[in-house]
Write a protein that holds these residues in place. Structure first.
Motif, PDB file in Angstrom:
ATOM      1  N   LEU A  99       0.840  -1.198   0.000  1.00 46.79           N
ATOM      2  CA  LEU A  99       0.000   0.000   0.000  1.00 46.79           C
ATOM      3  C   LEU A  99       0.876   1.249   0.000  1.00 46.79           C
ATOM      4  O   LEU A  99       1.438   1.622   1.025  1.00 46.79           O
ATOM      5  N   THR A 100       1.009   1.883  -1.154  1.00 45.41           N
ATOM      6  CA  THR A 100       1.822   3.089  -1.272  1.00 45.41           C
ATOM      7  C   THR A 100       0.962   4.324  -1.009  1.00 45.41           C
ATOM      8  O   THR A 100      -0.265   4.281  -1.076  1.00 45.41           O
ATOM      9  N   GLU A 102       0.714   6.706  -3.019  1.00 45.34           N
ATOM     10  CA  GLU A 102       0.052   6.989  -4.297  1.00 45.34           C
ATOM     11  C   GLU A 102      -1.253   6.200  -4.413  1.00 45.34           C
ATOM     12  O   GLU A 102      -2.275   6.730  -4.857  1.00 45.34           O
ATOM     13  N   LEU A 103      -1.237   4.923  -4.008  1.00 48.03           N
ATOM     14  CA  LEU A 103      -2.459   4.121  -4.039  1.00 48.03           C
ATOM     15  C   LEU A 103      -3.498   4.673  -3.068  1.00 48.03           C
ATOM     16  O   LEU A 103      -4.695   4.682  -3.366  1.00 48.03           O
ATOM     17  N   THR A 106      -4.948   7.592  -4.911  1.00 50.91           N
ATOM     18  CA  THR A 106      -5.700   7.184  -6.101  1.00 50.91           C
ATOM     19  C   THR A 106      -7.052   6.598  -5.732  1.00 50.91           C
ATOM     20  O   THR A 106      -8.073   6.905  -6.356  1.00 50.91           O
ATOM     21  N   TYR A 107      -7.060   5.756  -4.702  1.00 46.54           N
ATOM     22  CA  TYR A 107      -8.296   5.069  -4.321  1.00 46.54           C
ATOM     23  C   TYR A 107      -8.966   5.692  -3.096  1.00 46.54           C
ATOM     24  O   TYR A 107      -9.911   5.121  -2.554  1.00 46.54           O
ATOM     25  N   VAL A 167      -4.472  -2.845  -2.346  1.00 47.72           N
ATOM     26  CA  VAL A 167      -5.805  -2.509  -2.846  1.00 47.72           C
ATOM     27  C   VAL A 167      -6.353  -3.670  -3.670  1.00 47.72           C
ATOM     28  O   VAL A 167      -5.606  -4.413  -4.302  1.00 47.72           O
ATOM     29  N   GLU A 170      -5.608  -3.993  -7.528  1.00 49.36           N
ATOM     30  CA  GLU A 170      -4.251  -4.329  -7.986  1.00 49.36           C
ATOM     31  C   GLU A 170      -3.662  -5.401  -7.074  1.00 49.36           C
ATOM     32  O   GLU A 170      -2.801  -5.123  -6.239  1.00 49.36           O
TER      33      GLU A 170
END
Length: 323
Positions: A99-100, A102-103, A106-107, A167, A170
């Motif tokens: 889990l970054t 960025e993720l 994004t989510y 997530v 992905e």
């Protein structure tokens, strides 16, 4: 198969006040507000019938907490060949982290203020047992009351029973990896349920089983957000390209009475005292009258807008295309 029990179904003999209130924060709030004498009083009057659970007593809970990291380490060794890429890190509890930041952006995963915590029904437990030594993936597992050595608990929240953080859109696993895949009350919370369904099917072995449950008439609820409810036809449409669907059904835990009770309870609890009292006096026959007349009732007009969004028959969006 050695499982680790964090919660249990209480009986009169095994009831534990602390464990019951810890597992049932709604009851704890009522007791704290002195609207009910104790968790034991709730269990006797409501909890036994409702199938409430309790955390195991402190001594056993400590042993369970100590046992999970070792069980997770063994599970992660078995999972390693199935990973499509190495994790960003392995945290202090041995969880694989994908889990970054960025993720998260994004989510839109910030603002986790709820705890998802439910056990499996009998059928799901039988399916897990049928996998034998093979691994099962539980996507959006929440905080499971039982920790299974062959179930990979995949989450966006680092609960005590979480094994992999990432997530659902992905999945960091190779194709055809798992004997079974579980997705219970998850797809309503993902931004792209079509992509998520495709991922769930991708990591499932040929001939492997899938169990997926998505709400239809449940009110708005967020962990952290709630995007899509589905008809049974909608749910079927998600998986038909990838999975031979054997059956669709409504079981006792998904019966319409739960939807009706949830709607009415949340409506009543959101009203000011006078309107609530009037609302609770309504009969079913009153509530199925023509809605236009009901809109004039105080218990309809005084329902807060946030609660109207939660319980709405539909919502409306108006927009304008950007230049």
């Amino acid at each position: 198969m050695q499982v680790i029990h964090l919660q249990e179904t209480p009986t009169d003999e095994t009831f534990d006040e602390e464990g019951y209130l810890l597992a049932n924060p709604d009851v704890a709030a009522v007791v704290a507000a002195r609207k009910l004498k104790s968790g034991w009083a709730h269990f006797k009057k409501f909890g036994r019938t409702e199938g409430r659970r309790q955390y195991v007593p402190v001594s056993r809970r400590q042993l369970a907490a100590q046992a999970i990291p070792a069980a997770r380490a063994d599970k992660m060794r078995r999972l390693a060949p199935l990973l499509s890429r190495p994790p960003l890190e392995q945290d202090a509890q041995g969880r694989a982290v994908y889990l970054t930041s960025e993720l998260v952006r994004t989510y839109d995963l910030s603002g986790q203020d709820g705890v998802s915590e439910n056990g499996y029904d009998d059928e799901t437990e039988r399916l897990i047992q049928s996998a034998g030594e093979g691994l099962v993936l539980d996507v959006g597992a929440g905080n499971r009351p039982i920790y299974y050595p062959n179930v990979v608990n995949y989450e966006v929240v680092d609960y005590a029973t979480t094994d992999v953080l990432g997530v659902a859109e992905e999945l960091p696993f190779r194709d055809n990896s798992f004997e079974g895949v579980i997705s219970i009350a998850v797809l309503e919370h993902v931004k792209d349920p079509f992509r998520c369904a495709r991922e769930l099917a991708r990591v499932l072995k040929p001939g492997g089983w899938l169990k997926c449950c998505v709400p239809f008439l449940q009110p708005l609820h967020g962990y952290p957000h709630h995007y899509f409810n589905m008809t049974h036809e909608g749910l079927r449409t998600l998986f038909e390209p990838y999975v031979a669907i054997e059956r669709q059904e409504v079981t006792p835990p998904t019966h319409p009475v739960w939807a009706i009770a949830w709607q009415l309870r949340e409506w009543a609890n959101a009203l000011p005292p006078k309107a609530r009292k009037d609302f609770l006096r309504q009969r079913v026959g009153d509530l199925i009258a023509h809605p236009a007349a009901l809109l004039q009732k105080p218990w309809a007009q005084e329902l807060p807008m946030a609660k109207q969004f939660e319980l709405a028959a539909a919502t409306i969006l108006i927009g304008r295309k950007r230049a």
